[in-house]
Scaffold this motif. Sequence first.
Motif, PDB file in Angstrom:
ATOM      1  N   GLN A  26      69.536  40.392  54.917  1.00  0.00           N
ATOM      2  CA  GLN A  26      70.392  40.752  53.793  1.00  0.00           C
ATOM      3  C   GLN A  26      69.579  40.659  52.516  1.00  0.00           C
ATOM      4  OE1 GLN A  26      73.789  41.681  53.907  1.00  0.00           O
ATOM      5  NE2 GLN A  26      73.428  42.185  51.756  1.00  0.00           N
ATOM      6  N   ALA A  27      69.314  41.821  51.916  1.00  0.00           N
ATOM      7  CA  ALA A  27      68.555  41.863  50.667  1.00  0.00           C
ATOM      8  C   ALA A  27      69.499  41.864  49.480  1.00  0.00           C
ATOM      9  CB  ALA A  27      67.670  43.106  50.643  1.00  0.00           C
ATOM     10  N   SER A  28      69.044  41.249  48.405  1.00  0.00           N
ATOM     11  CA  SER A  28      69.842  41.214  47.185  1.00  0.00           C
ATOM     12  C   SER A  28      68.930  41.027  45.983  1.00  0.00           C
ATOM     13  CB  SER A  28      70.866  40.079  47.256  1.00  0.00           C
ATOM     14  OG  SER A  28      70.221  38.832  47.368  1.00  0.00           O
ATOM     15  N   GLY A  29      69.502  41.180  44.787  1.00  0.00           N
ATOM     16  CA  GLY A  29      68.761  40.893  43.576  1.00  0.00           C
ATOM     17  C   GLY A  29      68.311  42.104  42.783  1.00  0.00           C
ATOM     18  N   GLY A  30      68.535  43.287  43.306  1.00  0.00           N
ATOM     19  CA  GLY A  30      68.140  44.478  42.572  1.00  0.00           C
ATOM     20  C   GLY A  30      69.031  44.702  41.364  1.00  0.00           C
ATOM     21  N   GLY A  31      68.654  45.678  40.541  1.00  0.00           N
ATOM     22  CA  GLY A  31      69.448  45.989  39.371  1.00  0.00           C
ATOM     23  C   GLY A  31      68.690  46.873  38.419  1.00  0.00           C
ATOM     24  N   LEU A  32      69.238  46.978  37.219  1.00  0.00           N
ATOM     25  CA  LEU A  32      68.641  47.786  36.155  1.00  0.00           C
ATOM     26  C   LEU A  32      67.941  46.862  35.176  1.00  0.00           C
ATOM     27  CD1 LEU A  32      68.332  50.475  34.609  1.00  0.00           C
ATOM     28  CD2 LEU A  32      70.546  49.986  33.537  1.00  0.00           C
ATOM     29  N   VAL A  33      66.699  47.170  34.870  1.00  0.00           N
ATOM     30  CA  VAL A  33      65.916  46.338  33.963  1.00  0.00           C
ATOM     31  C   VAL A  33      65.058  47.247  33.087  1.00  0.00           C
ATOM     32  CG1 VAL A  33      64.031  46.054  35.622  1.00  0.00           C
ATOM     33  CG2 VAL A  33      64.384  44.328  33.848  1.00  0.00           C
ATOM     34  N   GLN A  34      64.777  46.797  31.898  1.00  0.00           N
ATOM     35  CA  GLN A  34      63.910  47.564  31.007  1.00  0.00           C
ATOM     36  C   GLN A  34      62.446  47.372  31.394  1.00  0.00           C
ATOM     37  OE1 GLN A  34      64.920  46.401  26.974  1.00  0.00           O
ATOM     38  NE2 GLN A  34      66.399  48.072  26.808  1.00  0.00           N
ATOM     39  N   ALA A  35      61.651  48.339  31.047  1.00  0.00           N
ATOM     40  CA  ALA A  35      60.217  48.233  31.300  1.00  0.00           C
ATOM     41  C   ALA A  35      59.674  46.964  30.656  1.00  0.00           C
ATOM     42  CB  ALA A  35      59.498  49.453  30.743  1.00  0.00           C
ATOM     43  N   GLY A  36      58.814  46.271  31.407  1.00  0.00           N
ATOM     44  CA  GLY A  36      58.274  45.007  30.940  1.00  0.00           C
ATOM     45  C   GLY A  36      59.068  43.801  31.399  1.00  0.00           C
ATOM     46  N   GLY A  37      60.250  44.046  31.941  1.00  0.00           N
ATOM     47  CA  GLY A  37      61.102  42.956  32.394  1.00  0.00           C
ATOM     48  C   GLY A  37      60.746  42.471  33.781  1.00  0.00           C
TER      49      GLY A  37
END
Length: 123
Positions: free
Chosen positions: A4-15
């Motif tokens: 079970q994978a988790s933790g993805g999302g939307l992040v700004q460059a450099g984050g």
Amino acid sequence: VQLQASGGGLVQAGGSLRLSCAASGRTFSMYSMGWFRQAPGKEREFVATIIWSDAITRYSNSLKGRFTISRDNTKNTMYLRMNSLKPEDTAVYYCALTTRPGLRVGPADYAYWGQGTQVTVSS
């Protein structure tokens, strides 16, 4: 074996982001786990792998230095810490498990796969 994978999302460059992959079921035969990623229209790409018993690691040459793979034996969980993220890191990230010895980089060497988690890096 279930992953079970988790933790993805939307992040700004450099984050930064940290992905997790929890393994359950008949994991006693596990040798190593790995992370792969797949961007739209591209083949699945090796990211990193870790030998479960002694935490020896191997990275894609292009990602080494920004990504760090680790594992917690007590939780049967693998992690991928991603720093200095770039828009080209945008992909679905998959975790996988293999019972084959060695530091495997080919997707065909992994018999068990998680469902994937989307990572999107905006510019």
